[in-house]
Design a protein around this motif. Structure first.
Motif, mmCIF file in Angstrom:
data_model
loop_
_atom_site.group_PDB
_atom_site.id
_atom_site.type_symbol
_atom_site.label_atom_id
_atom_site.label_comp_id
_atom_site.label_asym_id
_atom_site.label_seq_id
_atom_site.Cartn_x
_atom_site.Cartn_y
_atom_site.Cartn_z
ATOM 1 N N HIS A 1 64.551 64.834 -34.165
ATOM 2 C CA HIS A 1 63.873 63.888 -33.282
ATOM 3 C C HIS A 1 64.667 63.744 -31.985
ATOM 4 O O HIS A 1 65.885 63.550 -32.031
ATOM 5 C CB HIS A 1 63.807 62.501 -33.926
ATOM 6 N N HIS B 1 63.468 66.193 -44.546
ATOM 7 C CA HIS B 1 64.569 65.312 -44.153
ATOM 8 C C HIS B 1 65.692 65.344 -45.183
ATOM 9 O O HIS B 1 66.817 64.975 -44.885
ATOM 10 C CB HIS B 1 64.085 63.863 -44.004
ATOM 11 N N ASP C 1 58.506 69.363 -42.665
ATOM 12 C CA ASP C 1 59.087 68.174 -42.029
ATOM 13 C C ASP C 1 60.211 67.625 -42.926
ATOM 14 O O ASP C 1 60.350 66.417 -43.121
ATOM 15 C CB ASP C 1 57.987 67.126 -41.829
HETATM 16 ZN ZN LIG Z 1 59.561 65.566 -38.071
#
Ligand SMILES: [Zn+2]
Ligand SMILES: [Zn+2]
Length: 219
Positions: free
Chosen positions: A40, A178, A176
Motif C-alpha cells: 500500500h 497479507h 492480495d
Molecule cells: Zn492489496
C-alpha cells in the motif's frame, strides 16, 4: 505443470506480515514462478520503493523465482492517483495496482473511474460493483480487472467476471496476500476463478496469459 503468477501481495513495507524475502520463499515453495510485491502506498511512503527493490535484487539474483517490484495506490484522493502512479514508475515500480472500490471498505467513489483511465496503472484491484462504462475504458486502456482471493474483496467477483467477460476486458486472479496462509496454489486459484463464473478457458487466461502480458509490457 502450471506455475502460479500472483501480481498483488503485501509485505512488511505496508501491512503484510512477511519480509519480501520470506514472502518470496513461501511463494517459491508453493510453486510460484512470479510474484509482484505491491505494498500500500500514498505520498507518505512511496519513496521506499528503492529499498524494496534492493531486497528484490538479492532474491532474483539468487533464487529461481521472479519477484517484481510494485505498489498498490490505496485510499488516496482520486486527484492524486495519476501523479502517484507516475512517481511509482519513476522510482522503479513495475506493477502499479490501484486499490479499487471494494464492497468491504469505504474506498472513495471515483477511484475505479480514475484508475482505468490512467496509462501507468496495470491492475484495478477488487473493483466492487464497477460500472460497465469503466469496464469498457479498462479494456480500451489495457487495465486488468482483478478477481480477488481475499475475504471481503471477493464478494463482487461474480459481478466483475460477468461484466469483464461481456465487455472482453482482461481479468487477473490475485490473492492480495497479507500473511503466509493467504498464498494460493495454481489449483486453488483456479477454483476461485471457476467459482466467480469464469469458464475453464477464461481461468487460464486470467492465471497465465493476462499476468504474463502485463509483466512483458512493463519489462
Ligand atoms: Zn492489496
Ligand atoms: Zn492491506
Amino acid at each position: 505443470m502450471n506455475k502460479r503468477i500472483d501480481l498483488h501481495m503485501h509485505s512488511l513495507f505496508s501491512d503484510g506480515e512477511l519480509l519480501p524475502s520470506e514472502l518470496a520463499r513461501r511463494a517459491y515453495v508453493l510453486n510460484h514462478s512470479t510474484i509482484a510485491i505491491t505494498d500500500h502506498v500514498d505520498s507518505s511512503n512511496i519513496s521506499t520503493i528503492p529499498n524494496l527493490i534492493e531486497a528484490i535484487e538479492d532474491i532474483n539474483d539468487n533464487w529461481d523465482i521472479n519477484v517484481v517490484p510494485g505498489v498498490e495506490i490505496t485510499h488516496t484522493p482520486v486527484e492524486v492517483i495519476a501523479k502517484l502512479a507516475k512517481k511509482a514508475r519513476k522510482l522503479g515500480a513495475k506493477i502499479v495496482v490501484v486499490h479499487g472500490e471494494t464492497l468491504s471498505e469505504p474506498v472513495i467513489e471515483g477511484t475505479n473511474h480514475e484508475a482505468v483511465q490512467c496509462e501507468d496503472v496495470d491492475i484495478l484491484a477488487h473493483p466492487g460493483l464497477i460500472r460497465k462504462e469503466d469496464v469498457e475504458i479498462a479494456k480500451e486502456n489495457n487495465v486488468a480487472l482483478e478477481i480477488s482471493g481475499r475475504k471481503g474483496h471477493s464478494l463482487s467477483n461474480g459481478h466483475v467476471t460477468k461484466l469483464g467477460m461481456e465487455v472482453g476486458a482482461d481479468l487477473v486472479i490475485n490473492t492480495d496476500s497479507h500473511s503466509p496462509d493467504d498464498l494460493l496454489s495454481f489449483q486453488e486459484s483456479k477454483l476461485i476463478g471457476l467459482g466467480a463464473g469464469l469458464t475453464e478457458k477464461e481461468v487460464m487466461k486470467a492465471l497465465v496469459d493476462n499476468p504474463k502480458k502485463i509483466i512483458k509490457k512493463r519489462e
